[in-house]
Design a protein around this motif. Sequence first.
Motif, PDB file in Angstrom:
ATOM      1  N   TYR A  47       0.853  -1.186   0.000  1.00  0.00           N
ATOM      2  CA  TYR A  47       0.000   0.000   0.000  1.00  0.00           C
ATOM      3  C   TYR A  47       0.892   1.242   0.000  1.00  0.00           C
ATOM      4  O   TYR A  47       1.703   1.429   0.917  1.00  0.00           O
ATOM      5  CB  TYR A  47      -0.909   0.034   1.228  1.00  0.00           C
ATOM      6  N   GLU A  72      -1.388  -7.953  -3.832  1.00  0.00           N
ATOM      7  CA  GLU A  72      -2.315  -6.818  -3.843  1.00  0.00           C
ATOM      8  C   GLU A  72      -1.509  -5.509  -3.771  1.00  0.00           C
ATOM      9  O   GLU A  72      -0.848  -5.237  -2.779  1.00  0.00           O
ATOM     10  CB  GLU A  72      -3.269  -6.911  -2.661  1.00  0.00           C
ATOM     11  N   LYS A 122      -1.837  -1.422  -4.080  1.00  0.00           N
ATOM     12  CA  LYS A 122      -2.739  -0.275  -4.112  1.00  0.00           C
ATOM     13  C   LYS A 122      -1.934   1.013  -3.994  1.00  0.00           C
ATOM     14  O   LYS A 122      -1.002   1.105  -3.195  1.00  0.00           O
ATOM     15  CB  LYS A 122      -3.755  -0.350  -2.968  1.00  0.00           C
ATOM     16  N   LEU A 141      -2.172   0.209 -14.221  1.00  0.00           N
ATOM     17  CA  LEU A 141      -3.519  -0.382 -14.301  1.00  0.00           C
ATOM     18  C   LEU A 141      -3.515  -1.638 -15.168  1.00  0.00           C
ATOM     19  O   LEU A 141      -4.172  -2.639 -14.843  1.00  0.00           O
ATOM     20  CB  LEU A 141      -4.510   0.639 -14.860  1.00  0.00           C
ATOM     21  N   GLU A 155      -4.050  -1.431  -8.381  1.00  0.00           N
ATOM     22  CA  GLU A 155      -5.251  -0.656  -8.088  1.00  0.00           C
ATOM     23  C   GLU A 155      -4.830   0.783  -7.785  1.00  0.00           C
ATOM     24  O   GLU A 155      -4.087   1.032  -6.840  1.00  0.00           O
ATOM     25  CB  GLU A 155      -6.009  -1.244  -6.894  1.00  0.00           C
ATOM     26  N   TYR A 164      -5.950   4.710  -6.939  1.00  0.00           N
ATOM     27  CA  TYR A 164      -7.024   5.510  -6.348  1.00  0.00           C
ATOM     28  C   TYR A 164      -6.612   6.977  -6.335  1.00  0.00           C
ATOM     29  O   TYR A 164      -5.492   7.314  -5.952  1.00  0.00           O
ATOM     30  CB  TYR A 164      -7.316   5.054  -4.919  1.00  0.00           C
ATOM     31  N   GLN A 200     -11.618   5.070  -7.412  1.00  0.00           N
ATOM     32  CA  GLN A 200     -10.749   4.090  -8.047  1.00  0.00           C
ATOM     33  C   GLN A 200     -10.801   4.237  -9.560  1.00  0.00           C
ATOM     34  O   GLN A 200     -11.875   4.399 -10.153  1.00  0.00           O
ATOM     35  CB  GLN A 200     -11.151   2.668  -7.657  1.00  0.00           C
ATOM     36  N   ASP A 252     -10.648   3.070 -13.389  1.00  0.00           N
ATOM     37  CA  ASP A 252     -10.974   1.900 -14.207  1.00  0.00           C
ATOM     38  C   ASP A 252     -10.147   1.967 -15.493  1.00  0.00           C
ATOM     39  O   ASP A 252     -10.105   3.022 -16.158  1.00  0.00           O
ATOM     40  CB  ASP A 252     -12.468   1.887 -14.544  1.00  0.00           C
TER      41      ASP A 252
END
Length: 482
Positions: free
Chosen positions: A334, A359, A361, A385, A390, A392, A455, A457
């Motif tokens: 993160y 994961e 982010k 992406l 992810e 944000y 977030q 896309d």
Amino acid sequence: MEYIKQHIWQILIGLNYVLALSAVVTILFKKLNPTKTLSYIIVLLVFPFLGLLVYYLFGQEYRKSKIFSRKNVLNQSVVKQIQNEFELDIKTIEKVDELLEEKSKLIPLLYNSEKSKLTVKNEVELIKNGDDKFKLLLKDLKNAKHHIHLEYFIIKEDSIGSEVLNVLCETAKAGLRVKIVIDDVGSSISSKMKRKLKESGVEVFSFMPVLFSRFTGQMNYRDHRKIIVIDGKIGYVGGINISDNYVNANNDRYWRDTHIRIEGEAVRQLQILFFTTWDFVSDGDLEILEEHFPKHTCKENVPLQIAASGPDTDWSNIMESIFVAITNAEDFIYITTPYFIPNDEIVTALQVAARSNIEVKLIVPKNSDSWVAEYATNSYLERLLEAGVEVYQYTKGFVHAKTMVVDGVFSSVGTANMDYRSFNINFEVNALLYNKEFGDQLVDMFNTDLKDTTQLDLENWKQRSKRIKFIEAMARLAAPLL
């Protein structure tokens, strides 16, 4: 003479390109990052005169030649003694290794690069935003007993800045030694206030003064650190400068930032780092006393290393520590950063991590305080992406926090942005923490911030107009110069 007058512009253009080609050869021999190399070459050859000015201001590489030496500080007997006291016993090392597993590679990396030793007896408080930081800081400043040391990129003489400076004046008048290093580009203190500080007994020096600080913008080699050491026992480090911008009670725009307050052994490392800067800016005899490094009675055990980097270090220590942490992640990464203009190594590391089902982010501002930095940041997001990162965008205000947490056991809080300038140019400092309890706090803070984000896309992000993409491409080209 008449010939020169008639052909002055041709002569100047010719002289420009002689100097530009000389600079290009110098750049090629430096073996810089190819993107950075190409950016400078294009600027030098396409923009006469302006290109030379840009290269002179931003293109000099001082890491190997060193702007200043740390030897005067590190060779002093008191500092040598303090450094030797950081040796850890086998049980402590085994305990940290068991927690970190592969991430324990970070500890020898920083030690071998910068002799930054792991400290264990530390108590750390995570601080959210300037409002909370300044409540704690003002209380600590007023309770100081021996000395106060500040090293800051930005100290402004506004509401909160004046309050802090006035407290420092009163503290100095009471007989305490107060030293301040301010960056000449970032800070803004009036001559009147400087006189008041001096008359009160506060010693103030500017870091690498410039003639017209208001017009220098991102002049190279700035002291971007935010360090406070109080009595050698309490230390502060993080992203929050001393300015009303960072106090939401005094600011029209919500400012989201992160800082930490440290009590324990790691404060000694911040103290040594401050003294290396002070030795440079004061250009005088530096007296380091045992009173600057008091014994600690801290009972908490938060393993912590201080990572410093800048043109005075042999290696890009902070960038390398981030790279190692990313490449050794197993569950999640993160990251929060106000400026995401990374080098290829960091981009590749994040892409590989995400494609390995880790994961990943990333929180960045939706609206930056710099439009060029905003477009440059956006130019990197599509690649992330596509790899499954992810992304944000923070929408509540401006997010200025510079934090990273990996697998809940490794955390980084400091002054370094995820960009070229912090990695290679500015003087920066990060605290690296190896503690699950602190990591959990940082994860909770990250998840709370996610509630104020949107977030991205991938498919929608690709629909940006050609005009926007062109601006991003130009900003990205300028990224190594930002």
